[in-house]
Design an enzyme around this catalytic site. Structure first.
Site, PDB file in Angstrom:
ATOM      1  N   GLU A   1     -10.009   2.350  10.110  1.00 39.84           N
ATOM      2  CA  GLU A   1     -11.371   2.509   9.617  1.00 39.84           C
ATOM      3  C   GLU A   1     -11.773   1.420   8.623  1.00 39.84           C
ATOM      4  O   GLU A   1     -12.944   1.313   8.252  1.00 39.84           O
ATOM      5  CB  GLU A   1     -11.528   3.886   8.966  1.00 39.84           C
TER       6      GLU A   1
ATOM      7  N   ARG B   1       6.553  -4.123  -3.158  1.00 38.37           N
ATOM      8  CA  ARG B   1       5.453  -4.945  -2.656  1.00 38.37           C
ATOM      9  C   ARG B   1       4.072  -4.426  -3.069  1.00 38.37           C
ATOM     10  O   ARG B   1       3.075  -5.107  -2.889  1.00 38.37           O
ATOM     11  CB  ARG B   1       5.536  -5.041  -1.135  1.00 38.37           C
TER      12      ARG B   1
ATOM     13  N   PHE C   1      -3.994   7.325   3.715  1.00 41.96           N
ATOM     14  CA  PHE C   1      -2.820   7.892   4.377  1.00 41.96           C
ATOM     15  C   PHE C   1      -1.596   7.865   3.458  1.00 41.96           C
ATOM     16  O   PHE C   1      -0.793   8.788   3.472  1.00 41.96           O
ATOM     17  CB  PHE C   1      -2.538   7.159   5.691  1.00 41.96           C
TER      18      PHE C   1
ATOM     19  N   HIS D   1       2.436   1.258  18.188  1.00 40.44           N
ATOM     20  CA  HIS D   1       1.066   1.562  17.751  1.00 40.44           C
ATOM     21  C   HIS D   1       0.698   0.838  16.454  1.00 40.44           C
ATOM     22  O   HIS D   1      -0.366   0.233  16.344  1.00 40.44           O
ATOM     23  CB  HIS D   1       0.885   3.077  17.579  1.00 40.44           C
TER      24      HIS D   1
ATOM     25  N   GLU E   1       7.729   4.828  15.423  1.00 39.33           N
ATOM     26  CA  GLU E   1       8.657   4.859  16.548  1.00 39.33           C
ATOM     27  C   GLU E   1       8.114   4.115  17.766  1.00 39.33           C
ATOM     28  O   GLU E   1       8.850   3.866  18.712  1.00 39.33           O
ATOM     29  CB  GLU E   1       8.962   6.306  16.914  1.00 39.33           C
ATOM     30  N   THR E   2       6.818   3.792  17.749  1.00 40.37           N
ATOM     31  CA  THR E   2       6.203   3.064  18.871  1.00 40.37           C
ATOM     32  C   THR E   2       5.576   1.781  18.346  1.00 40.37           C
ATOM     33  O   THR E   2       5.639   1.486  17.156  1.00 40.37           O
ATOM     34  CB  THR E   2       5.112   3.927  19.547  1.00 40.37           C
TER      35      THR E   2
END
Length: 134
Positions: free
Chosen positions: A45, A115, A11, A75, A72-73
């Site tokens: 995954e 990092r 990602f 999750h 924003e959540t």
């Protein structure tokens, strides 16, 4: 057996490729062979990919690298905790070390660059230290 498989989340591909470069360098310094590099869509995954690697007789340990950025959540936080818990459980199930170099959950974009290399290095170093205690 001082060999590892590395699982990488694509990602944040550019940043994770930098993490992979650092992981390879630390593995070489610590005389750890990398027998597999597996790219997966994201952190969710990673546990399945790690499990598949740990089942292999030529893999003595594994490293998970990636980023779970602040969203924003909640999750990312929920997913991050689930992923880390799964990786810990796999380590115990297979009695093989798993180094976690996942930035976050909840990391801000500005916190990522400094990092990248330290987290990747620490994940490989943790596996190397666990090899030494076996």
């Amino acid at each position: 057996m001082n060999t590892i498989g590395i699982v990488l989340g694509r990602f944040h591909r550019r940043e994770v490729e930098e993490m992979l470069d650092e992981a390879r360098a630390v593995a070489a310094r610590r005389q750890i062979g990398i027998v597999a590099e597996v790219w997966v869509p994201g952190s969710m995954e990673k546990p399945l990919a790690i499990k598949r690697l740990l089942q292999r007789p030529d893999v003595g340990g594994a490293v998970a690298l990636g980023i779970i950025e602040r969203g924003e959540t909640e999750h990312g936080n929920v997913m991050g905790h689930a992923v880390i818990g799964s990786l810990i459980n796999l380590q115990l199930e297979f009695m093989k070390p798993v180094g976690v170099g996942i930035l976050g959950p909840g990391i801000n974009p500005s916190q990522i660059p400094p990092r990248i290399r330290p987290y990747a290095a620490a994940a490989v170093e943790a596996v190397a230290e666990m090899f030494a205690t076996a």
